[in-house]
Design a protein around this motif. Structure first.
Motif, PDB file in Angstrom:
ATOM      1  N   ALA A 141       1.036  -2.417  -0.244  1.00 30.76           N
ATOM      2  CA  ALA A 141       0.856  -3.795   0.203  1.00 30.76           C
ATOM      3  C   ALA A 141      -0.507  -4.306  -0.249  1.00 30.76           C
ATOM      4  O   ALA A 141      -1.389  -3.528  -0.638  1.00 30.76           O
ATOM      5  CB  ALA A 141       0.976  -3.878   1.727  1.00 30.76           C
ATOM      6  N   ASN A 162       0.562   2.698   2.632  1.00 28.25           N
ATOM      7  CA  ASN A 162       0.729   3.097   4.026  1.00 28.25           C
ATOM      8  C   ASN A 162       1.028   4.590   4.133  1.00 28.25           C
ATOM      9  O   ASN A 162       1.930   5.100   3.464  1.00 28.25           O
ATOM     10  CB  ASN A 162       1.861   2.299   4.677  1.00 28.25           C
ATOM     11  CG  ASN A 162       1.483   0.853   4.935  1.00 28.25           C
ATOM     12  OD1 ASN A 162       0.630   0.567   5.772  1.00 28.25           O
ATOM     13  ND2 ASN A 162       2.120  -0.069   4.222  1.00 28.25           N
ATOM     14  N   VAL A 220       3.968  -6.569   1.595  1.00 26.97           N
ATOM     15  CA  VAL A 220       4.502  -5.383   0.935  1.00 26.97           C
ATOM     16  C   VAL A 220       5.130  -5.824  -0.384  1.00 26.97           C
ATOM     17  O   VAL A 220       5.897  -6.781  -0.421  1.00 26.97           O
ATOM     18  CB  VAL A 220       5.556  -4.684   1.818  1.00 26.97           C
ATOM     19  CG1 VAL A 220       6.298  -3.602   1.044  1.00 26.97           C
ATOM     20  CG2 VAL A 220       4.896  -4.098   3.060  1.00 26.97           C
ATOM     21  N   THR A 236       5.003   2.557   1.478  1.00 27.49           N
ATOM     22  CA  THR A 236       5.012   1.226   0.874  1.00 27.49           C
ATOM     23  C   THR A 236       3.610   0.847   0.426  1.00 27.49           C
ATOM     24  O   THR A 236       2.607   1.317   0.964  1.00 27.49           O
ATOM     25  CB  THR A 236       5.537   0.153   1.848  1.00 27.49           C
ATOM     26  OG1 THR A 236       4.765   0.190   3.059  1.00 27.49           O
ATOM     27  CG2 THR A 236       7.007   0.379   2.167  1.00 27.49           C
ATOM     28  N   TYR A 269       0.767  -8.435   6.263  1.00 26.06           N
ATOM     29  CA  TYR A 269       0.274  -8.009   4.955  1.00 26.06           C
ATOM     30  C   TYR A 269       1.464  -7.818   4.022  1.00 26.06           C
ATOM     31  O   TYR A 269       2.452  -7.163   4.371  1.00 26.06           O
ATOM     32  CB  TYR A 269      -0.522  -6.717   5.091  1.00 26.06           C
ATOM     33  CG  TYR A 269      -1.839  -6.925   5.824  1.00 26.06           C
ATOM     34  CD1 TYR A 269      -3.040  -7.005   5.133  1.00 26.06           C
ATOM     35  CD2 TYR A 269      -1.864  -7.083   7.221  1.00 26.06           C
ATOM     36  CE1 TYR A 269      -4.236  -7.225   5.793  1.00 26.06           C
ATOM     37  CE2 TYR A 269      -3.054  -7.303   7.889  1.00 26.06           C
ATOM     38  CZ  TYR A 269      -4.235  -7.375   7.171  1.00 26.06           C
ATOM     39  OH  TYR A 269      -5.417  -7.608   7.828  1.00 26.06           O
ATOM     40  N   LYS A 273       8.801  -4.465   5.561  1.00 21.21           N
ATOM     41  CA  LYS A 273       7.956  -3.797   6.551  1.00 21.21           C
ATOM     42  C   LYS A 273       6.970  -2.809   5.922  1.00 21.21           C
ATOM     43  O   LYS A 273       7.244  -2.226   4.877  1.00 21.21           O
ATOM     44  CB  LYS A 273       8.835  -3.088   7.574  1.00 21.21           C
ATOM     45  CG  LYS A 273       9.763  -4.041   8.329  1.00 21.21           C
ATOM     46  CD  LYS A 273      10.559  -3.327   9.396  1.00 21.21           C
ATOM     47  CE  LYS A 273      11.487  -4.292  10.129  1.00 21.21           C
ATOM     48  NZ  LYS A 273      10.736  -5.364  10.806  1.00 21.21           N
ATOM     49  N   ASN A 274       5.848  -2.650   6.596  1.00 22.73           N
ATOM     50  CA  ASN A 274       4.817  -1.704   6.165  1.00 22.73           C
ATOM     51  C   ASN A 274       5.176  -0.293   6.628  1.00 22.73           C
ATOM     52  O   ASN A 274       4.593   0.252   7.568  1.00 22.73           O
ATOM     53  CB  ASN A 274       3.455  -2.126   6.716  1.00 22.73           C
ATOM     54  CG  ASN A 274       2.843  -3.285   5.953  1.00 22.73           C
ATOM     55  OD1 ASN A 274       2.118  -3.094   4.971  1.00 22.73           O
ATOM     56  ND2 ASN A 274       3.147  -4.497   6.387  1.00 22.73           N
ATOM     57  N   ASP A 311       3.070  -5.878   9.998  1.00 21.24           N
ATOM     58  CA  ASP A 311       4.209  -6.680   9.557  1.00 21.24           C
ATOM     59  C   ASP A 311       4.035  -8.147   9.949  1.00 21.24           C
ATOM     60  O   ASP A 311       3.430  -8.462  10.985  1.00 21.24           O
ATOM     61  CB  ASP A 311       5.511  -6.148  10.167  1.00 21.24           C
ATOM     62  CG  ASP A 311       5.852  -4.753   9.684  1.00 21.24           C
ATOM     63  OD1 ASP A 311       5.295  -4.333   8.660  1.00 21.24           O
ATOM     64  OD2 ASP A 311       6.675  -4.096  10.338  1.00 21.24           O
TER      65      ASP A 311
END
Length: 205
Positions: free
Chosen positions: A122, A139, A157, A120, A155, A115-116, A147
């Motif tokens: 990405a 992020n 991660v 994190t 996107y 998950k963003n 997500d």
């Protein structure tokens, strides 16, 4: 007859000891797992950011990113898109907003389980899912709409900031302008001086 039942306080002590020992074991295992993951240091004009990469969840993406790192591609690039409360994006343009020549795009490895979340890192891309090259974003908050499966393919991660999140937040607070047809460009360039792979002994390559 001897009472074989141990006093309650003695049993509690034993249970606490076992719990503590298990806690140490889990903590040690987690630290060992973390040390096995590659780490990079992003040296910026605002300070250093440590990122732990996750080849276990996005192997092709990490390999692509590390290829750029080892080739010195990111030296002199900037964070060209900064949006408070959302993310900071960099790795594709120099200080004059000239786009750098990149390698071929990589496959989108976004997953619903990766998950963003805040902190994190990405891959940035166009509307085409498999179009990511060198640009990445960090992020600033939990961006669940990025997500996989929420609004499309998502996107990818591929790591998380594990040091220097204050630097990330400082970058996010910089004044931005519109420049050369691009919005949210920092008024003063935020330069990536280098991105280096950290060796196992803590030094950077």
């Amino acid at each position: 007859m001897t009472n074989s039942v141990k006093p309650f306080s003695y049993v509690i002590q034993i249970l606490l000891s076992v719990t503590i020992m298990l806690g140490f074991s889990v903590s040690a295992a987690a630290e060992e797992h973390r040390s096995e993951l590659p780490q990079v240091i992003i040296e910026t004009s605002e300070g250093a950011i440590e990122v732990t990469l996750r080849p276990d969840i996005a192997p092709e993406t990490v390999d692509n990113f590390l290829t750029y790192v080892k080739n010195g591609f990111y030296e002199g690039t900037i964070f060209h898109r900064v949006i408070p409360g959302f993310m900071i994006q960099g790795g594709g343009f120099d200080e004059n907003l000239n786009r750098k020549q990149t390698r071929d795009p990589v496959r989108n490895e976004a997953k619903p389980t990766a998950k963003n979340l805040r902190g994190t890192i990405a891959m940035a891309r166009t509307s085409s899912p498999d179009s990511a090259t060198s640009q990445f974003f960090i992020n600033l908050t939990d961006n669940s709409f990025l997500d996989a499966g929420v609004r499309g393919p998502g996107y990818a991660v591929f790591g998380k900031v594990t040091g220097g999140m204050g630097v990330v937040d400082a970058i996010a607070g910089k004044k931005t302008v519109r420049s050369r047809g691009m919005a949210d460009v920092p008024a003063e360039p935020i330069v990536i001086h280098s991105v280096s792979l950290r060796k196992t002994n803590g030094a950077a390559e």
